[in-house]
Design a protein around this motif. Structure first.
Motif, mmCIF file in Angstrom:
data_model
loop_
_atom_site.group_PDB
_atom_site.id
_atom_site.type_symbol
_atom_site.label_atom_id
_atom_site.label_comp_id
_atom_site.label_asym_id
_atom_site.label_seq_id
_atom_site.Cartn_x
_atom_site.Cartn_y
_atom_site.Cartn_z
ATOM 1 N N LEU A 165 -24.462 -22.660 -31.475
ATOM 2 C CA LEU A 165 -24.556 -22.830 -30.021
ATOM 3 C C LEU A 165 -24.329 -24.295 -29.643
ATOM 4 C CD1 LEU A 165 -25.312 -21.350 -27.394
ATOM 5 C CD2 LEU A 165 -27.649 -22.049 -27.778
ATOM 6 N N ILE A 166 -24.983 -25.177 -30.385
ATOM 7 C CA ILE A 166 -24.845 -26.608 -30.088
ATOM 8 C C ILE A 166 -23.409 -27.056 -30.343
ATOM 9 C CG2 ILE A 166 -25.591 -28.917 -30.838
ATOM 10 C CD1 ILE A 166 -28.416 -27.513 -31.225
ATOM 11 N N GLN A 167 -22.824 -26.530 -31.432
ATOM 12 C CA GLN A 167 -21.423 -26.884 -31.732
ATOM 13 C C GLN A 167 -20.485 -26.411 -30.615
ATOM 14 O OE1 GLN A 167 -20.156 -25.498 -35.523
ATOM 15 N NE2 GLN A 167 -21.328 -27.037 -36.622
ATOM 16 N N GLY A 168 -20.731 -25.169 -30.137
ATOM 17 C CA GLY A 168 -19.907 -24.613 -29.064
ATOM 18 C C GLY A 168 -20.013 -25.432 -27.789
ATOM 19 N N LEU A 169 -21.257 -25.832 -27.464
ATOM 20 C CA LEU A 169 -21.476 -26.634 -26.257
ATOM 21 C C LEU A 169 -20.786 -27.984 -26.360
ATOM 22 C CD1 LEU A 169 -25.209 -25.916 -25.477
ATOM 23 C CD2 LEU A 169 -23.287 -25.600 -23.953
ATOM 24 N N LEU A 170 -20.890 -28.556 -27.550
ATOM 25 C CA LEU A 170 -20.268 -29.861 -27.795
ATOM 26 C C LEU A 170 -18.749 -29.750 -27.652
ATOM 27 C CD1 LEU A 170 -22.075 -32.239 -28.674
ATOM 28 C CD2 LEU A 170 -20.976 -32.112 -30.898
ATOM 29 N N GLU A 171 -18.229 -28.657 -28.225
ATOM 30 C CA GLU A 171 -16.782 -28.430 -28.173
ATOM 31 C C GLU A 171 -16.308 -28.305 -26.715
ATOM 32 O OE1 GLU A 171 -15.824 -25.194 -30.700
ATOM 33 O OE2 GLU A 171 -13.697 -25.327 -30.259
ATOM 34 N N LEU A 172 -17.073 -27.525 -25.920
ATOM 35 C CA LEU A 172 -16.702 -27.357 -24.507
ATOM 36 C C LEU A 172 -16.807 -28.668 -23.751
ATOM 37 C CD1 LEU A 172 -18.041 -24.106 -22.888
ATOM 38 C CD2 LEU A 172 -15.809 -25.117 -22.662
ATOM 39 N N ALA A 173 -17.881 -29.434 -24.053
ATOM 40 C CA ALA A 173 -18.064 -30.713 -23.356
ATOM 41 C C ALA A 173 -16.901 -31.644 -23.666
ATOM 42 C CB ALA A 173 -19.383 -31.347 -23.779
ATOM 43 N N ILE A 174 -16.456 -31.632 -24.932
ATOM 44 C CA ILE A 174 -15.329 -32.499 -25.316
ATOM 45 C C ILE A 174 -14.054 -32.029 -24.624
ATOM 46 C CG2 ILE A 174 -13.863 -33.203 -27.258
ATOM 47 C CD1 ILE A 174 -16.427 -33.149 -28.981
ATOM 48 N N LEU A 175 -13.852 -30.705 -24.598
ATOM 49 C CA LEU A 175 -12.636 -30.172 -23.958
ATOM 50 C C LEU A 175 -12.652 -30.425 -22.447
ATOM 51 C CD1 LEU A 175 -12.319 -26.766 -25.805
ATOM 52 C CD2 LEU A 175 -10.674 -28.618 -25.914
ATOM 53 N N ASP A 176 -13.857 -30.390 -21.853
ATOM 54 C CA ASP A 176 -13.974 -30.614 -20.412
ATOM 55 C C ASP A 176 -13.758 -32.069 -20.039
ATOM 56 O OD1 ASP A 176 -14.289 -28.115 -19.490
ATOM 57 O OD2 ASP A 176 -16.477 -28.135 -19.448
ATOM 58 N N SER A 177 -14.252 -32.963 -20.905
ATOM 59 C CA SER A 177 -14.065 -34.390 -20.607
ATOM 60 C C SER A 177 -12.571 -34.652 -20.711
ATOM 61 C CB SER A 177 -14.810 -35.253 -21.621
ATOM 62 O OG SER A 177 -14.151 -35.179 -22.855
ATOM 63 N N ARG A 178 -12.055 -35.313 -19.728
ATOM 64 C CA ARG A 178 -10.586 -35.445 -19.653
ATOM 65 C C ARG A 178 -10.024 -36.268 -20.811
ATOM 66 N NH1 ARG A 178 -10.165 -31.590 -16.201
ATOM 67 N NH2 ARG A 178 -11.757 -31.695 -14.636
ATOM 68 N N SER A 179 -10.925 -36.659 -21.762
ATOM 69 C CA SER A 179 -10.452 -37.532 -22.839
ATOM 70 C C SER A 179 -9.596 -36.785 -23.870
ATOM 71 C CB SER A 179 -11.637 -38.184 -23.543
ATOM 72 O OG SER A 179 -12.460 -37.176 -24.054
ATOM 73 N N THR A 181 -6.578 -34.953 -25.234
ATOM 74 C CA THR A 181 -5.166 -34.644 -24.961
ATOM 75 C C THR A 181 -4.640 -33.931 -26.197
ATOM 76 O OG1 THR A 181 -4.904 -36.982 -25.441
ATOM 77 C CG2 THR A 181 -4.257 -36.273 -23.243
ATOM 78 N N PRO A 182 -4.113 -32.720 -26.003
ATOM 79 C CA PRO A 182 -3.619 -31.970 -27.168
ATOM 80 C C PRO A 182 -2.523 -32.749 -27.899
ATOM 81 C CG PRO A 182 -3.607 -30.619 -25.192
ATOM 82 C CD PRO A 182 -3.899 -32.000 -24.741
#
Ligand code: ADP
Length: 339
Positions: A165-179, A181-182
């Motif tokens: 759960l924590i990993q998933g949240l972290l992943e989403l937070a990273i993807l949401d932060s505009r930082s 770039t694929p």
């Protein structure tokens, strides 16, 4: 007998009277002219400032509504002069303010919802873990080896779930932060699909679910971030296997068109209820609330999937029918888009 028809005195008086009449007439005419000019000026001023007053009224109403009025300042369709240009600038500003305000309000709502969901999802497994560990400590001697092992196993399951759960949240937070770039590159999609299928082969065999790729065309290449697309495929195939009962089938298909490659992940599982479909991509949403939260259901997988595809300027769609199965579909570009 004298008849005085016009003496010099009389004529002088008559001239004087005629002169003063003319003067009065001229004065009256001048006065009337001044009044007319003043009236015309006032009318012209009012006419010219009418649109400005209208605009001021609309802007004031918008400000008074705390920037929340429905359609605050109407735009001029065909701007004729500077006043129309000013109106259009005000319309644009009001529109931008409203959009940003609603985006802020939506962000705030999502943040509150997220905090509520996160605290609930973290608290439940934590409380359960704490309960089992405390029982183990307090009743240590009274418990037989089998029960002790069972309690430890439950505590471990909750710990694993918390970790994911924590990993998933972290992943989403990273993807949401505009930082984020694929890292776009050209790569053969079938090879990636093959790797993902291998990853899930054992799980599919154990669950007695057929896992197949259709067609295994080796020449299809896409322009995307390979590790992010791997994550998308893992989420979709993982879900399909999780929800498809024994004897069912999960198939990954690839269709090529001129500018894109379409990828579908379909299963013969229970399907998703129609009313749940619009929400399945929301974070923390589970179509069936009875799903075992302690195991693998977090309601984050599809939110992560959608976000990754957004970063690829792509959209995920879903078609699902109760008791017939579910099909997720997305497109990937075959080449870099021209800037
Ligand atoms: P979860 O961790 O709960 O699987 P997801 O975000 O991946 O979270 O999915 C959200 C919800 O969508 C799931 O809880 C499930 O109810 C539903 N869902 C997703 N994929 C499928 C599928 N292939 N078949 C049936 N239901 C699905």
């Amino acid at each position: 007998l004298y008849v005085v028809l016009g003496g010099s005195q009389y004529e002088a008086i008559a001239r004087q009277v005629a002169g003063s009449d003319r003067q009065r007439m001229i004065a009256t005419a001048i006065l009337l002219l001044v009044l007319a000019a003043f009236g015309a000026g006032a009318w012209l001023f009012s006419y010219l400032t009418r649109r400005l007053r209208l605009l001021t009224g609309e802007v004031s109403a918008f400000t008074a509504s705390r920037f929340d009025a429905g359609s605050p300042v109407a735009a001029a369709d065909r701007p004729r002069d500077e006043i129309d240009q000013l109106r259009n600038a005000c319309h644009y500003m009001a529109d931008t303010i409203q959009q940003q305000l609603s985006a802020l309000q939506e962000d705030d709502r999502l943040r509150r919802e997220l905090v509520t969901n996160v605290s609930h999802d973290l608290r439940t497994p934590l409380a359960s873990m704490q309960g089992y560990i405390e029982t183990l400590i307090i009743k240590d001697d009274a418990l037989d080896a089998g029960t002790r092992k069972q309690y430890l196993e439950i505590a471990r399951r909750h710990a694993t779930h918390l970790n994911r759960l924590i990993q998933g949240l972290l992943e989403l937070a990273i993807l949401d932060s505009r930082s984020v770039t694929p890292e776009f590159e050209h790569f053969p999609l079938p090879e990636l699909i093959h790797d993902v299928v291998q990853e899930f082969r054992l799980q599919a065999t154990e669950a007695n679910v057929t896992l197949e790729v259709d067609p295994p065309d080796e020449s299809v290449s896409v322009y995307a971030d390979i590790s992010l697309i791997q994550r998308v495929l893992e989420n979709l195939v993982g879900n399909a296997l999780k929800y498809t009962p024994a004897g069912g089938k999960v198939s990954i298909s690839v269709e090529r068109s001129a500018a894109a490659v379409g990828v579908s992940v379909a299963d013969t599982g229970p399907g998703i209820a129609e009313e749940a479909l619009p929400h399945i991509f929301d974070r923390f949403y589970r179509a069936d609330e009875r799903q075992d939260r302690a195991d693998s259901s977090m309601g984050l997988g599809l939110a992560i999937t959608r976000r990754i595809l957004e970063l690829h300027s792509s959209k995920i769609s879903v078609v699902s029918k109760a008791r017939q199965g579910t099909r997720f579909h997305f497109d990937l570009p075959v080449a870099a888009r021209a800037a």
